[in-house]
Structures are given as structure tokens and as C-alpha cells.
Design an enzyme around this catalytic site. Structure first.
Site, short mmCIF file in Angstrom:
data_model
loop_
_atom_site.label_atom_id
_atom_site.label_comp_id
_atom_site.label_asym_id
_atom_site.label_seq_id
_atom_site.Cartn_x
_atom_site.Cartn_y
_atom_site.Cartn_z
N ASP A 122 0.86 -1.19 0.00
CA ASP A 122 0.00 0.00 0.00
C ASP A 122 0.90 1.24 0.00
O ASP A 122 1.99 1.21 0.57
CB ASP A 122 -0.88 0.00 1.27
CG ASP A 122 -2.19 0.73 1.08
OD1 ASP A 122 -3.24 0.11 1.23
OD2 ASP A 122 -2.17 1.95 0.76
N THR A 127 -4.74 6.64 0.79
CA THR A 127 -6.06 6.58 1.45
C THR A 127 -6.14 5.39 2.41
O THR A 127 -7.05 5.33 3.23
CB THR A 127 -7.23 6.51 0.43
OG1 THR A 127 -7.02 5.38 -0.42
CG2 THR A 127 -7.33 7.77 -0.41
N VAL A 159 2.06 1.23 -6.46
CA VAL A 159 1.99 0.16 -7.47
C VAL A 159 2.00 0.69 -8.91
O VAL A 159 2.12 -0.09 -9.86
CB VAL A 159 0.76 -0.74 -7.16
CG1 VAL A 159 -0.53 -0.02 -7.48
CG2 VAL A 159 0.81 -2.05 -7.89
N TYR A 196 8.86 -5.19 -7.74
CA TYR A 196 9.80 -6.31 -7.71
C TYR A 196 9.55 -7.15 -6.46
O TYR A 196 9.51 -6.62 -5.36
CB TYR A 196 11.26 -5.83 -7.72
CG TYR A 196 12.21 -6.99 -7.57
CD1 TYR A 196 12.46 -7.82 -8.66
CD2 TYR A 196 12.80 -7.27 -6.33
CE1 TYR A 196 13.30 -8.92 -8.52
CE2 TYR A 196 13.64 -8.38 -6.18
CZ TYR A 196 13.88 -9.19 -7.28
OH TYR A 196 14.69 -10.28 -7.15
N ALA A 218 -10.22 -5.86 -8.17
CA ALA A 218 -11.37 -5.22 -7.53
C ALA A 218 -11.95 -4.24 -8.53
O ALA A 218 -11.42 -3.15 -8.72
CB ALA A 218 -10.95 -4.50 -6.25
N TYR A 250 -12.55 7.65 -11.93
CA TYR A 250 -12.67 6.35 -11.26
C TYR A 250 -13.29 5.33 -12.21
O TYR A 250 -12.76 4.24 -12.42
CB TYR A 250 -13.51 6.52 -10.01
CG TYR A 250 -13.65 5.29 -9.15
CD1 TYR A 250 -12.54 4.66 -8.61
CD2 TYR A 250 -14.91 4.77 -8.84
CE1 TYR A 250 -12.67 3.55 -7.79
CE2 TYR A 250 -15.05 3.65 -8.02
CZ TYR A 250 -13.93 3.04 -7.50
OH TYR A 250 -14.07 1.94 -6.69
N LYS A 304 -11.40 2.04 -13.89
CA LYS A 304 -11.81 0.66 -13.60
C LYS A 304 -12.25 -0.05 -14.88
O LYS A 304 -12.06 -1.26 -15.01
CB LYS A 304 -12.93 0.66 -12.57
CG LYS A 304 -12.48 1.04 -11.16
CD LYS A 304 -11.57 -0.01 -10.54
CE LYS A 304 -11.28 0.27 -9.08
NZ LYS A 304 -10.34 -0.69 -8.48
N ARG A 312 -18.64 9.08 1.93
CA ARG A 312 -19.69 8.14 1.54
C ARG A 312 -20.87 8.24 2.50
O ARG A 312 -20.74 8.69 3.64
CB ARG A 312 -19.13 6.72 1.53
CG ARG A 312 -18.25 6.52 0.31
CD ARG A 312 -17.77 5.12 0.17
NE ARG A 312 -16.52 4.94 0.88
CZ ARG A 312 -15.64 4.01 0.56
NH1 ARG A 312 -15.86 3.19 -0.43
NH2 ARG A 312 -14.52 3.90 1.24
#
Ligand code: UDP
Length: 311
Positions: A32, A36, A57, A62, A114, A145, A149, A186
Site C-alpha cells: 500500500d 487513502t 503500485v 519487484y 477489484a 474512477y 476501472k 460516503r
């Protein structure tokens, strides 16, 4: 020993997957960059079988040795987050998924993406089945977003078709539970925090837009069943219990015995009017469906937020 890398493993859903797989006996590598995600979501797992790697990422990954599974949950995922980090959101969904797939190819690992119900956009078909292609505004605020995705799904399928990688695509509908961030933008975290603090409950629009909310433990079980299945194509995971956002606000006021009042605020751009998963495929292929009732899930989540607010 099964070795699994969870990218975005310090986030809300990722950290629950770390817990689940760790309990199943996997060697878990949690990656990570913590923009967030939060290290406190995983700091309780202290063991030689659990490793935290701080890494973005979107840069080359590696790792030494074998990997059986790579699970890619890295992305800002609440509207406030992806409005704050629009470019990182696009990069992690595109470049990040590419890097993760490259690693899966190298390690001959099964790759789980995901994905999200957001790929259906503001849907014109209701409820949403996996064969619906969606109605997304590519240049709207949510486009960063949704399109990231959608690209992530496309590149995952390309690696499956051209490199023969075993792929799993989870289209995750609204999920809630402990470890969501307080007021992360949210509906459920906002409403619970507002209700517990006696602040006004902010319902956007007229509150008649609908969502279908799945409790975290149900979702994680679905993710695991998908991971160990042979299904390379997308599967919806979510709870089909649909309700208006106004009803959810009232339910939370009720359960918290709050004196907060509901106030109405402008509806954000491109906010979907309806959303409900058709989970017939998950039922058939994974023998999975949610079990936790809304009251049980909300009670547990309210307990978590009470503690968080008082800490
Ligand atoms: N929402 C709301 N008040 C809030 C936060 C969200 O009314 O304080 C609404 C939001 O506009 C949307 C619904 O609740 O219609 C669900 O929003 P959330 O951000 O939880 O998820 P998503 O829109 O991604 O489904």
C-alpha cells in the site's frame, strides 16, 4: 504455503481480506502507498507470515520468490477521495493494474481485480447484470474512477486472452463496515458520524436515489470464493437489498437514537439514480449470497464509529 499479495491491503476492504487470508494460513504480503489506506487497519497482525510493503503500485513491482495469488484493491474509492486524487486514481487503475498483471504473468499467479458497480455508471438497466455495458460519462468528475476501472477490466481480460493468466474480476457494489474512514464522503460513514455527533444529516438531492449495501464480512467471503473459483469473467458481488438514501439516513438516526435532523444538499454530478446488483451469477457459480442483515451490519459499524470518535 500459499503466498498472496494484496495490493491496497491497508485500505478498508483490502485490510479485511488480509485478515481473512491470514486466518486461512496464507503468507500475506500487504502492499500500500497509504494515500487513502491506513496502517492502523493492519497493525494488529504481527506475525512472520505477514509482511507490509510500502510501495506505489504505479511503479515497477519487484518481489522475490513465488506468488500464488495477486489481489489488486489499490485505488481511492470514495467520491471525495477520487475528486481529491483524480490523477492518482487514473494511474492506479491503469498503470497500477498493468504493473500488477505483469507481476502475475511473471509469477504465474492468479490475478483478482477489484472492479466496481461504477463501471455501470448511471445505469439504464435495473438491476445490473454482468452483461450490461454501462452508461458512464467519461469526462465527468466521477469519470476518473469509472474509466480507470473500465480500463482495468479491459487490460485484465487482455492478459487473460493473450497471456493465458487466470483472472478474476469482482464487480463490487456499495460495501460498508468497520474501518471505513470517518466522514470519508460516503453515505454510511457520513450519516453515522453526523448522527453520533448530533450534527445535521446531509442527504444529497431529494434522497430518492437508491443503493444496495453489502456488509464487509459477506463481501470478503464472496471475494474468497471468486478467488478460488475458475471464473475468469466478471462477477457482481453485493447485497441486492435496495433502498433509498433517505431511508438509510432515517434508519441510522433510528439505530443511533440520534436527535440529528436531515438536511438536503445538492446532488453531486453524475450521481447514479439507482443501483442494485443482480447476483444470480454469484449464486450459481460461487454458491454465494449475503447473510448479514442490515440491522446487524449497521449495529456493528456504529459500534466501530463510536469507538473511533471517542478515541
Ligand atoms: N450521499 C448523501 N449524503 C452524504 C454522502 C452521500 O446523500 O453525506 C449520497 C450520494 O449522493 C449517493 C449515495 O448517498 O447518492 C451513496 O453515496 P456513496 O458516496 O456512499 O456511494 P456511491 O455514490 O459511490 O454509490
Amino acid at each position: 504455503m500459499i503466498k498472496t499479495l494484496i495490493i491496497g491491503g491497508a485500505g478498508f476492504i483490502g485490510s479485511h481480506i488480509c485478515d481473512y487470508l491470514f486466518k486461512k494460513g496464507h503468507v500475506v504480503f500487504c502492499m500500500d502507498n497509504l494515500i487513502t489506506g491506513d496502517i492502523s487497519n493492519i497493525s494488529h497482525i504481527r506475525d512472520d507470515r505477514f509482511h507490509f510493503i510500502k510501495h506505489d503500485v504505479t511503479n515497477y513491482i519487484y518481489m522475490e520468490g513465488k506468488l500464488d495469488y495477486i489481489i489488486h484493491f489499490a485505488s481511492p474509492a470514495s467520491p471525495i477521495d477520487y475528486l481529491q486524487y483524480p490523477i492518482q486514481t487514473l494511474k492506479v487503475g491503469s498503470l497500477g493494474t498493468h504493473k500488477a498483471l505483469g507481476l502475475a504473468k511473471e509469477k504465474k499467479a492468479t490475478f483478482l481485480l477489484a472492479s466496481t458497480s461504477e463501471i455501470y455508471g448511471d445505469p439504464l438497466v435495473h438491476p445490473q447484470k454482468e452483461d450490461y455495458w454501462g452508461n458512464v460519462n467519461p469526462i465527468g468528475l466521477r469519470g476518473v474512477y469509472d474509466e480507470a476501472k473500465r480500463f482495468a477490466e479491459a487490460i485484465t481480460m487482455a492478459y487473460h486472452r493473450y497471456h493465458g493468466i487466470d483472472t478474476r474480476i469482482a464487480r463490487i457494489f456499495n460495501t460498508y463496515g468497520p474501518r471505513m474512514r470517518i466522514k470519508d464522503g460516503r453515505a454510511i460513514p457520513n450519516f453515522i458520524t453526523q448522527a453520533l455527533k448530533g450534527e445535521d444529516i446531509t442527504v444529497f438531492g431529494d434522497g430518492y436515489q437508491t443503493r444496495s449495501f453489502c456488509y464487509i464480512s459477506d463481501l470478503v467471503e464472496g471475494i474468497y470464493r471468486l478467488l478460488i473459483s475458475n471464473e475468469d469473467y466478471p462477477v457482481n458481488l453485493g447485497n441486492p437489498l435496495e433502498m433509498t438514501i433517505l431511508k438509510m439516513a432515517e434508519k441510522i438516526i433510528d439505530l443511533t437514537k440520534s436527535k440529528s435532523k436531515i438536511v438536503f444538499k445538492p446532488l453531486p454530478e453524475d450521481d447514479p439514480k439507482v443501483r442494485q446488483p443482480d447476483i444470480s451469477k454469484a449464486k450459481e457459480v460461487l454458491r454465494w449470497e449475503p447473510e448479514v442483515t442490515l440491522d446487524e451490519g449497521l449495529e456493528e459499524t456504529i459500534r466501530y464509529f463510536k469507538k473511533k470518535i471517542n478515541d
